[in-house]
Design an enzyme around this catalytic site. Structure first.
Site, PDB file in Angstrom:
ATOM      1  CG  HIS A  49      30.220 -22.601  44.307  1.00  0.00           C
ATOM      2  ND1 HIS A  49      31.442 -22.817  44.656  1.00  0.00           N
ATOM      3  CD2 HIS A  49      30.124 -21.808  43.259  1.00  0.00           C
ATOM      4  CE1 HIS A  49      32.347 -22.178  43.786  1.00  0.00           C
ATOM      5  NE2 HIS A  49      31.760 -21.723  42.981  1.00  0.00           N
ATOM      6  CD  GLU A  50      27.209 -21.031  41.101  1.00  0.00           C
ATOM      7  OE1 GLU A  50      27.314 -19.684  41.039  1.00  0.00           O
ATOM      8  OE2 GLU A  50      28.211 -21.681  40.775  1.00  0.00           O
ATOM      9  CG  HIS A  83      29.914 -16.944  42.898  1.00  0.00           C
ATOM     10  ND1 HIS A  83      31.298 -16.559  43.317  1.00  0.00           N
ATOM     11  CD2 HIS A  83      30.137 -18.119  42.599  1.00  0.00           C
ATOM     12  CE1 HIS A  83      32.082 -17.641  42.983  1.00  0.00           C
ATOM     13  NE2 HIS A  83      31.292 -18.671  42.460  1.00  0.00           N
TER      14      HIS A  83
END
Length: 380
Positions: free
Chosen positions: A26-27, A30
């Site tokens: 997920h990170e 980003h």
């Protein structure tokens, strides 16, 4: 051969093995998109709280593993905190060198894509796992769809029989949704205990409709987990499935359809909790995820990987909810900024973010207490 490893050890191994990679993925979404757009990442953390281990790369990003393994974050240049809550005053007063590589000074569309990239990466991971299953193991196809949808007998006290259905009836639709096999029938009923469903059946060459109220039953799995499901008391003539190999393109399409069905179930479940059809006790938090991850790991790699895909999709879904402090909350502010052609006022953002953080914290406390109350050591 039965495993001699105690179940509690699977819990200890399964939870970090599940959450660590999913949070990292997920990170990374980003981070990677931020890098593409020239935004400087100051910190990349798996977990919250005190740093256990870390290093600083040549670009100045601090990569670290933190003590509390319940999430993670990327802190970009210009963020006042890991949640990327903007400081309007600091943004306005920033010097030229401070604006260079700052997240909050990037174009609106870039900020939106950076924020959306996290949930999108979780979705892509889910699709990749499901598509791999369809490609390697095949698509389940009813060996005989007509027999799967033809009633062979009824269970004692069958809700379907009480509603007027008869042996030999072939079920063609439930609440207007066409049935293609017995699994479709299960999916149409299991999520709706106590609800009245419209069954369309073929009898003597004509279609007839019956209102069937699904019975509510609690079932217990091999690990003692209790679920409330809907049942109508029907046994089909056959339930066999064949697994047909799929190409890459077809597998991706099937993965999208399968994921869409799971999201529909999530939305249905949330709606049922909100309107009181289901108890809030059915909500799960980190403790329950840890328990389930260990149980699935004890059943083998495939079960655990499938569970990881489900949790990855859940993470994406929850993060896209329009709650300030979550990715969806940021996107909601960006949408408002695009419409208004200027950011939401500092006071409005501050109030919204504080409320959002409070809501998330309260929900985390509630689901954690809820999880603990359901454990056997507390007498349930």
């Amino acid at each position: 051969m039965e495993s001699t490893i105690p179940l509690w050890l699977y819990y200890v191994i399964g939870f970090p093995l599940l959450l660590g990679p999913l949070v990292t993925v997920h990170e990374l979404g980003h981070y990677i998109v931020g890098r593409w757009f020239g935004v400087q990442a100051e910190a990349f953390s798996v977990g919250f709280g005190k740093e256990i281990w870390g290093f600083t790369d040549k670009r100045g990003t601090r990569w670290k593993l933190a003590a509390i393994p319940l999430g993670g974050y990327v802190q970009f240049k210009g963020d006042m905190n890991p949640a990327s809550i903007p400081d309007a005053e600091a943004i306005a007063k920033a010097e030229a060198d401070e604006r260079e590589g700052s997240f909050h000074h990037a174009a609106l569309w870039k900020r939106a894509l950076i924020v959306f990239a996290g949930p999108a990466t979780n979705i892509i991971l889910t699709l990749a796992i499901f598509a791999s299953f369809f490609a390697f193991y095949g698509k389940p196809v009813p060996a005989n769809a007509d027999q799967q949808l033809t009633i062979a007998e009824f269970a004692q006290g069958s809700a379907a029989q009480q509603a007027g259905l008869e042996i030999g009836d072939r079920i063609v639709a439930v609440d207007g949704k066409q049935m293609r096999g017995f699994r479709d029938l299960q999916d149409a009923v299991l999520m709706f205990p106590g609800r009245t469903l419209d069954f369309a059946v073929m009898r003597d060459g004509s279609e007839r409709h019956f209102e069937v109220t699904a019975a509510s039953r609690e079932i217990t799995d091999q690990f003692g987990n209790i679920s409330r499901i809907g049942l109508v008391g029907i046994q089909a003539k056959a339930v066999d499935y064949q697994y047909v190999p799929q190409g890459i393109v077809a597998s991706v399409g099937l993965a999208v359809d399968h994921s869409r069905g799971i999201i529909e179930m999530m939305i249905t479940g949330m709606g049922q909790i909100i309107n009181g059809e289901r108890s809030v006790k059915e909500l799960g938090g980190p403790v329950k995820i840890a328990k389930f991850s260990g149980e699935q790991l004890s059943m083998g790699a495939l079960a655990f990987i499938n569970f990881a895909a489900l949790i990855s999709l859940n993470l994406a879904f929850i993060n896209l909810l329009p709650i300030p402090a979550l990715d969806g909350g940021h996107l909601a502010f960006y949408a408002a900024e695009a419409v208004r052609r200027k950011p939401v006022g500092p006071r409005g953002q501050e109030v919204a973010y504080r409320a959002g953080v409070a809501l998330v914290l309260m929900l985390m406390v509630f689901v954690t207490v809820n999880d603990l109350a359901g454990l056997p050591i507390f007498g349930k």
